[in-house]
Design an enzyme around this catalytic site. Structure first.
Site, PDB file in Angstrom:
ATOM      1  N   GLU A 257      32.409  41.831  46.374  1.00 14.03           N
ATOM      2  CA  GLU A 257      33.690  42.370  45.908  1.00 14.03           C
ATOM      3  C   GLU A 257      33.561  43.836  45.522  1.00 14.03           C
ATOM      4  O   GLU A 257      34.374  44.671  45.918  1.00 14.03           O
ATOM      5  CB  GLU A 257      34.185  41.557  44.705  1.00 14.03           C
ATOM      6  CG  GLU A 257      35.545  42.009  44.194  1.00 14.03           C
ATOM      7  CD  GLU A 257      36.601  41.859  45.257  1.00 14.03           C
ATOM      8  OE1 GLU A 257      37.040  42.902  45.811  1.00 14.03           O
ATOM      9  OE2 GLU A 257      36.983  40.727  45.569  1.00 14.03           O
ATOM     10  N   ASP A 261      35.421  46.928  47.585  1.00 14.73           N
ATOM     11  CA  ASP A 261      36.417  47.765  46.913  1.00 14.73           C
ATOM     12  C   ASP A 261      36.067  49.247  47.003  1.00 14.73           C
ATOM     13  O   ASP A 261      36.907  50.088  47.350  1.00 14.73           O
ATOM     14  CB  ASP A 261      36.532  47.359  45.443  1.00 14.73           C
ATOM     15  CG  ASP A 261      37.152  45.992  45.242  1.00 14.73           C
ATOM     16  OD1 ASP A 261      37.798  45.488  46.171  1.00 14.73           O
ATOM     17  OD2 ASP A 261      36.983  45.420  44.148  1.00 14.73           O
ATOM     18  N   SER A 456      41.477  40.948  48.766  1.00 13.86           N
ATOM     19  CA  SER A 456      40.660  41.920  48.021  1.00 13.86           C
ATOM     20  C   SER A 456      40.540  43.235  48.762  1.00 13.86           C
ATOM     21  O   SER A 456      40.425  44.290  48.145  1.00 13.86           O
ATOM     22  CB  SER A 456      39.250  41.365  47.805  1.00 13.86           C
ATOM     23  OG  SER A 456      39.204  40.466  46.738  1.00 13.86           O
TER      24      SER A 456
END
Length: 528
Positions: A257, A261, A456
């Site tokens: 994650e 990002d 995400s």
């Protein structure tokens, strides 16, 4: 589980305690009691205070407030801070921090002290191989603090949220060198070109990213951006409540994650600064990371990207209201907040046969980001449909059980909820972009080149887009929904479904207004 050495919160108090509205928690299904924390263990508790006066839509529509003007108008009053600090002192709690702009007081005390101060009983529980400190029932406060204090967080340290990403293939077999594992994969710059993002690199902007675990390695970032032929963005890790940049070495965990990002946002806007706020995965940690990012007067982010969430049913009402209030603060300051809408379809992995929306994407003050499946030919879009993968992943979306229909969605055609009763509420998402891991993003995590999808990825992609537009117009867009809905549909996605809801012309509960359309989004640069 009784412990005679701990004070009974139900015993008579000098000031009778009253239940704080919205503070009731229940223990997760399957949680097993394993004991009680030591009475002398230290606990930090966050109290979120009221604003001196309510927010009006007209004020949000106006130009962003300066931080000084915001603090004068919407910061905590000295009287409220003093009353909370006095109560903490009366209960022998230490005040760790008292922030006027964040309307936050953080106090510290022993387990025994906080149990008595907030009328709770704390226990230790095990669920899924993890032990957490938990509580059930309401938080109690003196009657004269009800209304002054809007929420109390940190007594319970169960995991609050999960990352919203999906691997394209099992860890260890997902290298970009093996494209047969996915239908297609794209670099973020390829997607920016395909969607018609405006030229630019976001120079002068700061993108805030909220992370509740995992970490990044600078060597991976250097290798990734060098491979794309892009300059390495300036990335700064900021610790919140003891959270830190702590890579685990597991690309299938929270590291995936964090790297997704940073790399997506940074590759779309390599001239922007990337500020990563690491916090514990608790309701207090999540809230404090958001308020610290929004009110960071030094870095002054113009956009916040959040790729963590949970079904609304897994939050207390006080936590959702406090986060929603923090997003209102962002709107007043001209900060855009983007949140992943979830990767488990309209059920949001609840498994009760009903439809659920993911929070914080369901906050009316956030821009919820849904997902699509994308096909390109020679860099041009040839097909884009709702993401509903054969492996079970699908874009989140639906109608909130918590928040009413906001004004900006009055004419959007949000349907009644698919649940019995057909509630009319906030529709999720607002926008979308490619999220299917089988047409996913090429990234690098823990030394591996890999392909990742999930909503995400959509949040940092849009964050990079907003940073580009902000840099070009010389002024932050701020609350994005107020600007997008008057524009109408973007790149309309009309095929597919996420379970309970189907795509169609116009706004829908799978992809919102659609995926980025460079031509239509150019109008944002001209808005005042």
């Amino acid at each position: 589980m009784a412990d005679s050495t701990r004070p009974d919160p139900n015993s008579p108090e000098p000031s009778p305690l009253t239940a704080l509205p919205g503070s009731v928690r229940t223990l997760p299904q399957g949680a097993q009691a394993t004991g009680v924390p030591s009475p002398g263990d230290t606990v930090e508790v966050t109290l979120r205070l009221r604003a001196p006066r309510p927010l009006t839509p007209l004020e949000v529509a106006a130009a962003p407030l300066t931080r000084e003007a915001y603090t004068r108008t919407y910061g905590a009053s000295e009287d409220d801070l003093g009353r909370v600090e006095a109560y903490a002192h009366s209960r022998e709690l230490s005040v760790v921090e008292a922030s006027v702009p964040r309307r936050t007081v953080i106090v510290r005390g022993t387990v025994a002290q906080v149990e008595a101060a907030f009328g709770v009983r704390l226990g230790l529980y095990e669920l899924g191989g993890r032990t957490f400190r938990g509580r059930s029932g309401p938080v109690l406060l003196p009657a004269d603090l009800i209304g002054v204090v809007e929420g109390v967080f940190g007594l319970d340290d169960r995991p609050q949220a999960g990352p919203r990403f999906r691997l394209a293939a099992p860890v260890g077999s997902q290298s970009i060198a093996f494209p047969e594992q996915v239908a297609a994969s794209f670099t973020p710059p390829e997607l920016a070109r395909a969607y018609g993002f405006p030229e630019g690199d976001g120079a002068g902007q700061t993108i805030a990213i909220i992370e509740l675990g995992g970490g990044y390695r600078p060597a991976d970032l250097r290798a990734y951006f060098a491979g794309l032929g892009l300059p390495l963005p300036r990335v700064t890790a900021i610790s919140v409540d003891g959270g830190r940049n702590a890579p685990t070495g597991d690309p299938g965990g929270a590291d995936g994650e964090v790297m997704l990002d940073i790399e997506v946002a940074g590759a779309v806007a390599p001239g922007a600064n990337i500020a990563v706020y690491f916090a514990p995965n608790t309701d207090a940690g999540f809230l404090n990371a958001v308020t610290q990012a929004v009110h960071d007067a030094r870095r002054q982010p113009s956009v916040v990207s959040i790729s963590w969430g949970a079904p609304e049913k897994d939050w207390t009402l006080q936590a959702m209201q406090a986060m929603d209030s923090a997003f209102q603060d962002a709107a007043l300051l001209g900060v855009t907040v983007l949140c992943a809408a979830g990767d488990d379809g309209s059920n949001d992995r609840v498994g009760d046969g009903l439809a659920h929306t993911d929070f914080p994407a369901s906050s009316p003050w956030a821009t919820g980001c849904g997902g699509t499946r994308l096909s390109l030919s020679d860099g041009q879009i040839v097909s884009e449909v709702v993401w509903q993968g054969a492996s079970g992943g699908a874009t989140g979306g639906g109608v909130s059980d918590t928040f009413p229909l906001p004004d900006y969605q009055r004419d959007a055609g949000v349907p009644p909820s698919a649940n019995p009763g057909g509630q009319v509420g906030r529709g999720v998402p607002d926008v979308s972009a490619v999220a299917d891991p089988q047409t996913g993003y090429r990234v690098r995590v823990d030394g591996q080149d890999t392909v990742i999808g999930g909503t995400s990825a959509v949040s940092p992609l849009w964050a990079g887009l907003v940073a580009r537009i902000n840099a070009r117009r010389g002024q932050a867009l701020g609350f994005l929904n107020a600007r997008l809905y008057p524009l109408g549909v973007l790149r309309d996605i009309t095929e597919g479904n996420n379970g309970a809801y189907a795509a169609g012309p116009g706004w829908d509960a799978c992809t919102g207004l659609g995926s980025p359309d460079g031509g239509k989004l150019a109008a944002l640069e001209e808005q005042g």
